[in-house]
Motif scaffolding. Structure first.
Motif, PDB file in Angstrom:
ATOM      1  N   ALA A  62       0.860  -1.186   0.000  1.00 44.37           N
ATOM      2  CA  ALA A  62       0.000   0.000   0.000  1.00 44.37           C
ATOM      3  C   ALA A  62       0.893   1.233   0.000  1.00 44.37           C
ATOM      4  CB  ALA A  62      -0.910  -0.001   1.227  1.00 44.37           C
ATOM      5  N   HIS A  63       0.662   2.141  -0.931  1.00 45.87           N
ATOM      6  CA  HIS A  63       1.490   3.338  -1.076  1.00 45.87           C
ATOM      7  C   HIS A  63       0.710   4.571  -0.615  1.00 45.87           C
ATOM      8  CE1 HIS A  63       4.373   0.989  -3.417  1.00 45.87           C
ATOM      9  NE2 HIS A  63       3.343   0.487  -4.061  1.00 45.87           N
ATOM     10  N   GLN A  64       1.403   5.443   0.114  1.00 48.11           N
ATOM     11  CA  GLN A  64       0.756   6.651   0.628  1.00 48.11           C
ATOM     12  C   GLN A  64       0.370   7.599  -0.510  1.00 48.11           C
ATOM     13  OE1 GLN A  64       3.343   8.486   3.503  1.00 48.11           O
ATOM     14  NE2 GLN A  64       2.553   7.244   5.181  1.00 48.11           N
ATOM     15  N   VAL A  65      -0.757   8.269  -0.328  1.00 44.33           N
ATOM     16  CA  VAL A  65      -1.217   9.314  -1.244  1.00 44.33           C
ATOM     17  C   VAL A  65      -1.627  10.515  -0.392  1.00 44.33           C
ATOM     18  CG1 VAL A  65      -2.889   9.994  -2.995  1.00 44.33           C
ATOM     19  CG2 VAL A  65      -2.029   7.642  -2.946  1.00 44.33           C
ATOM     20  N   TRP A  66      -0.972  11.647  -0.625  1.00 44.18           N
ATOM     21  CA  TRP A  66      -1.293  12.881   0.098  1.00 44.18           C
ATOM     22  C   TRP A  66      -2.173  13.764  -0.780  1.00 44.18           C
ATOM     23  CZ3 TRP A  66      -0.127  13.836   5.105  1.00 44.18           C
ATOM     24  CH2 TRP A  66       0.826  13.021   5.719  1.00 44.18           C
ATOM     25  N   LEU A  67      -3.295  14.186  -0.237  1.00 43.81           N
ATOM     26  CA  LEU A  67      -4.179  15.108  -0.945  1.00 43.81           C
ATOM     27  C   LEU A  67      -3.870  16.521  -0.449  1.00 43.81           C
ATOM     28  CD1 LEU A  67      -7.525  13.097  -0.775  1.00 43.81           C
ATOM     29  CD2 LEU A  67      -5.784  13.096  -2.566  1.00 43.81           C
ATOM     30  N   GLU A  68      -3.270  17.321  -1.317  1.00 45.96           N
ATOM     31  CA  GLU A  68      -2.752  18.630  -0.930  1.00 45.96           C
ATOM     32  C   GLU A  68      -3.547  19.743  -1.612  1.00 45.96           C
ATOM     33  OE1 GLU A  68       1.874  17.041  -0.543  1.00 45.96           O
ATOM     34  OE2 GLU A  68       1.252  18.183  -2.300  1.00 45.96           O
ATOM     35  N   PRO A  69      -3.886  20.800  -0.869  1.00 44.77           N
ATOM     36  CA  PRO A  69      -4.649  21.914  -1.458  1.00 44.77           C
ATOM     37  C   PRO A  69      -3.786  22.694  -2.447  1.00 44.77           C
ATOM     38  CG  PRO A  69      -3.958  22.463   0.769  1.00 44.77           C
ATOM     39  CD  PRO A  69      -3.596  21.027   0.564  1.00 44.77           C
ATOM     40  N   GLU A  70      -4.408  23.223  -3.481  1.00 40.40           N
ATOM     41  CA  GLU A  70      -3.694  23.990  -4.509  1.00 40.40           C
ATOM     42  C   GLU A  70      -3.843  25.491  -4.320  1.00 40.40           C
ATOM     43  OE1 GLU A  70      -3.851  22.880  -8.526  1.00 40.40           O
ATOM     44  OE2 GLU A  70      -2.776  21.040  -8.051  1.00 40.40           O
ATOM     45  N   GLY A  71      -4.659  25.913  -3.366  1.00 40.45           N
ATOM     46  CA  GLY A  71      -4.823  27.336  -3.133  1.00 40.45           C
ATOM     47  C   GLY A  71      -6.021  27.620  -2.261  1.00 40.45           C
ATOM     48  N   VAL A  72      -6.060  28.829  -1.724  1.00 37.61           N
ATOM     49  CA  VAL A  72      -7.154  29.226  -0.841  1.00 37.61           C
ATOM     50  C   VAL A  72      -8.482  29.194  -1.574  1.00 37.61           C
ATOM     51  CG1 VAL A  72      -8.080  31.120   0.536  1.00 37.61           C
ATOM     52  CG2 VAL A  72      -5.630  30.632   0.592  1.00 37.61           C
ATOM     53  N   ASN A  73      -8.477  29.670  -2.793  1.00 33.96           N
ATOM     54  CA  ASN A  73      -9.717  29.731  -3.566  1.00 33.96           C
ATOM     55  C   ASN A  73      -9.775  28.679  -4.667  1.00 33.96           C
ATOM     56  OD1 ASN A  73     -10.638  32.107  -2.155  1.00 33.96           O
ATOM     57  ND2 ASN A  73      -9.171  33.302  -3.373  1.00 33.96           N
ATOM     58  N   SER A  74      -8.892  27.707  -4.615  1.00 30.26           N
ATOM     59  CA  SER A  74      -8.857  26.677  -5.651  1.00 30.26           C
ATOM     60  C   SER A  74      -9.831  25.556  -5.336  1.00 30.26           C
ATOM     61  CB  SER A  74      -7.442  26.114  -5.785  1.00 30.26           C
ATOM     62  OG  SER A  74      -7.416  25.040  -6.698  1.00 30.26           O
ATOM     63  N   ASP A  75     -10.437  25.004  -6.368  1.00 29.53           N
ATOM     64  CA  ASP A  75     -11.353  23.875  -6.229  1.00 29.53           C
ATOM     65  C   ASP A  75     -10.663  22.544  -6.492  1.00 29.53           C
ATOM     66  OD1 ASP A  75     -13.477  25.624  -5.726  1.00 29.53           O
ATOM     67  OD2 ASP A  75     -13.874  25.893  -7.868  1.00 29.53           O
ATOM     68  N   LEU A  76      -9.324  22.554  -6.547  1.00 29.66           N
ATOM     69  CA  LEU A  76      -8.584  21.354  -6.935  1.00 29.66           C
ATOM     70  C   LEU A  76      -7.698  20.857  -5.805  1.00 29.66           C
ATOM     71  CD1 LEU A  76      -7.443  22.411 -10.530  1.00 29.66           C
ATOM     72  CD2 LEU A  76      -9.523  21.207  -9.851  1.00 29.66           C
ATOM     73  N   LEU A  77      -7.390  19.565  -5.858  1.00 31.32           N
ATOM     74  CA  LEU A  77      -6.444  18.932  -4.957  1.00 31.32           C
ATOM     75  C   LEU A  77      -5.327  18.296  -5.780  1.00 31.32           C
ATOM     76  CD1 LEU A  77      -8.814  17.082  -2.441  1.00 31.32           C
ATOM     77  CD2 LEU A  77      -7.485  19.153  -1.995  1.00 31.32           C
TER      78      LEU A  77
END
Length: 696
Positions: free
Chosen positions: A323-338
């Motif tokens: 099992a490999h780790q996956v980090w979900l990181e924010p792309e910005g304060v007003n961004s709708d993407l990870l």
């Protein structure tokens, strides 16, 4: 001040997007090709040095773009950011402005290997870099594509076979002259994009490919050895399609630590920081990877990719059943993407969606932009000098991924130093080198030019022999003073602050040294600290600060009259005390290496006529690689252990086998082999090890 700059950014972009014919001048001191992290730092550094500088980039509005992960720093990389800032670079202050999640990695270990890191707001970071370039005197920005370099006969008074005198743009025969040129082409040098079985020219999705003429000039006209590397980026995930109840949230540090020595705090308030989330792959991910291998031409090729940031396809094939780790990181304060850190992939978009939905929390995830791979040319960096100048070509400097590195921080570090030396060349000043004993930037450059690369190079703290001295907290003391007094790339404002910090730390340490008490008396002053009363010698304040449970604040409260005014340096004083003994032990070794580094070898030396006892093979190798100095470097413990294992083997065939395996393990300059080796085969191994840099 920064807000005012950002408000005028739009008009700046319109003004800067000018045609070559409308330039105010056609002759510059320095031309920088490429507006990525290396190019931005190179252009700013050259201009700070006093050189009239032109930055040429395909699109003005992509200057400072975070092409892959929206983060800065990390283990080893954070050291580079601190050192870039200490030399008045841009990325540290940009990280403080754009950061939305700050953390110190590796905190369980000593402060020497802590890794400052931040998640960034993509838009804020880009705007900051562009605004800084707008406010830099002597810097002009031009939108265009470079077709080729202008090459002439070399200056006979300088080493080299060619001389670069400028560039020719791709939109016609227009030429722009310069005394030096810095190439920071990133992944655009003969770049190819891969997604599934589809291939197209380019270095980044959405951008035009670079001109083939530049790669032709480097290989055919200048005769440089060029290789091929690859990298990739993951798909971007729509944030609202993720079920955050099924992933593990990770909080940022309560008190964000700025990258820049000029900042006491970051723009983002502690309570406004965003969260990162952790999940992991499942057997379904491995199944999708294997089912799509025949549709993935990028993963099937032999081109080397990044070892420490591999694609999910490479991880599954190399480590099946895990099992490999996956980090979900924010792309910005007003961004709708990870940004799904750890899921770089190049399979077809429909298979990417199937893979994403096999991961907990993303069973209903939607992909905004699919992942893709990139292959690109790089120039073998052993052809560069410590100033990052091409040895065979006067006035040509290279920085960033064109030298075989990976990562924003590595590119920015090279860009800054290449910009400094390009300006010095243009202004008829001697080149400068950074020692690996004084900076991670020096370690980075020395590794590149001496060892070369077979895969994208990434910085780690383990690459630095003197990491006890090269800490993130003291980068200003190591480099800012030198940057102002010797290099000329540091502002007087930053220099004055560094001098104030240096003087205050020295005064504080002197005050601590004068506080001398016996163990029982220290126990009376600090009753909560356990100090062995068996000690017969007196302890100073510096000695006591080395205790794990003793902080400078505790000493300042006990002796407020002499220590209270230094509380702003509490953490730095604690770290200085902890590492003082280790740094003293390393001083002699550092002095030895610096002495060898100062023994410069002439670039036009005739190794074939030297009246010394060297074999013809060694002379040919030295003539081919032409080392800049007489420096040797002790090997890492891993290689010494391997050699000790060889000593225990009596079979000559096994020795030969290990010798062939050592080719990929030995460092660039000399290894530490025990002197009591008697076997002739091991003596041969010693000789081969010493010259392994030249062989590689």
């Amino acid at each position: 001040m920064l807000t005012k700059k950002l408000s005028t950014l739009h008009s700046f972009l319109l003004l800067a997007s000018r045609r070559a014919g409308h330039l105010a001048r056609q002759q510059y001191d320095v031309i920088v090709v490429g507006g990525g992290h290396a190019g931005a730092e190179a252009a700013a550094a050259a201009a700070r040095m006093g050189a009239e500088t032109l930055l040429v980039t395909q699109k003005i509005h992509t200057i400072g773009v975070l092409s892959c992960n929206p983060s800065l720093g990390g283990i080893g990389k954070g050291h580079l950011v601190k050192e870039i800032d200490a030399l008045d670079g841009l990325c540290g202050r940009a990280g403080d402005w754009a950061g939305i999640y700050f953390s110190i990695l590796n905190r369980k270990k000593g402060p020497a290997v802590w890794g400052p890191r931040a998640q960034l707001d993509r838009q804020r970071y880009r705007e900051f870099i562009q605004a800084e370039l707008l406010g830099t005197p002597r810097l002009t920005v031009l939108e265009g594509s470079v077709e080729e370099l202008q090459v002439t006969e070399p200056n006979p008074e300088e080493p080299g076979h060619h001389r670069v005198t400028g560039i020719r743009l791709a939109n016609g025969s227009h030429q722009i002259s310069a005394r030096s040129v810095v190439l920071t082409t990133g992944t655009f040098l003969s770049g190819s994009l891969f997604m599934g079985q589809t291939t197209s020219p380019g270095g980044r999705i959405g951008d035009a490919p670079s001109s083939a003429g530049l790669s032709y000039t480097l290989q055919e006209r200048l005769g440089l050895r060029v290789g091929r590397l690859r990298t990739g980026t993951p798909p971007r995930i729509v944030k609202d399609s993720v079920d955050f109840s099924l992933v593990e949230p990770h909080l940022p540090d309560k008190h964000p630590t700025p990258f820049s020595f000029l900042n006491t705090h970051v723009r983002c308030k502690p309570e406004e920081q965003l969260l990162c989330y952790l999940t992991c792959t499942t057997p379904g991910v491995e199944r999708v990877v294997r089912e799509s291998l025949h549709l993935n031409c990028h993963i099937q090729q032999d081109t080397k990719g990044p070892r420490y940031c591999p694609s999910i396809e490479s991880r599954v094939l190399r480590f099946p059943g895990r099992a490999h780790q996956v980090w979900l990181e924010p792309e910005g304060v007003n961004s709708d993407l990870l940004y799904p850190q750890g899921l770089s992939m190049t399979m077809p978009p429909d298979m990417q969606l199937l893979l994403i939905r096999e991961i907990p929390g993303m069973q209903r995830a939607e992909i905004h932009t699919p992942g893709y791979g990139v292959q690109y040319d790089f120039v073998c960096p052993t052809q560069l000098s410590p100033a990052l100048q091409v040895k065979s070509t006067q006035g040509l400097f290279l920085a960033g991924q064109i030298n075989g590195t990976t990562g924003y921080e590595e590119a920015a570090a090279q860009g800054l130093w290449a910009g400094v030396n390009a300006a010095r060349w243009a202004l008829s000043m001697p080149p400068l080198a950074l020692s690996r004993t004084e900076s991670y930037i020096g370690v980075l450059i020395d590794d590149l030019i001496s060892r070369g690369v077979t895969e994208p190079y990434r910085m780690f703290t383990s690459r630095a022999e003197f990491r006890a001295s090269l800490r993130p907290d003291n980068a200003d003391l190591r480099l800012t003073l030198k940057g102002f007094e010797e290099v000329g790339c540091v502002s007087s404002l930053r220099y004055q602050e560094a001098v104030r910090v240096r003087d205050s730390l020295q005064e504080a340490l002197a005050a601590l040294q004068t506080l001398t008490l016996s163990a029982p008396n220290w126990t009376k002053k600090l009753p909560n600290i356990r100090i062995s009363e068996v000690k017969t010698t007196s302890l100073t304040g510096v000695d006591l600060l080395q205790y794990r449970d003793v902080s400078f604040e505790m000493l300042a409260s006990a002796f407020p009259e002499c220590l209270s005014r230094f509380t702003e340096f509490s953490q730095r004083l604690k770290i200085e005390a902890v590492y003082r003994f280790h740094c003293e032990l390393q001083k002699k070794e550092i002095e030895r290496i610096q002495k060898e580094e100062n023994m410069a070898l002439p670039q036009d030396i005739d190794y074939f006529s030297l009246p010394v006892s060297l074999s013809q093979e060694v002379r040919e190798i030295l003539d081919r690689f032409r080392p800049s100095t007489g420096k040797r470097r002790e090997d890492h413990a891993e290689t010494n252990q391997t050699i000790r294992r060889i000593e225990k083997r009596s079979c000559v065939q096994e020795m030969h086998l290990y010798l062939s395996e050592m080719t990929d393990k030995l460092p660039c300059k000399g290894v530490c082999i025990p002197q009591n080796v008697q076997n002739n085969k091991l003596k041969c191994l010693r000789t081969c090890a010493i010259f392994m840099f030249y062989i590689r």
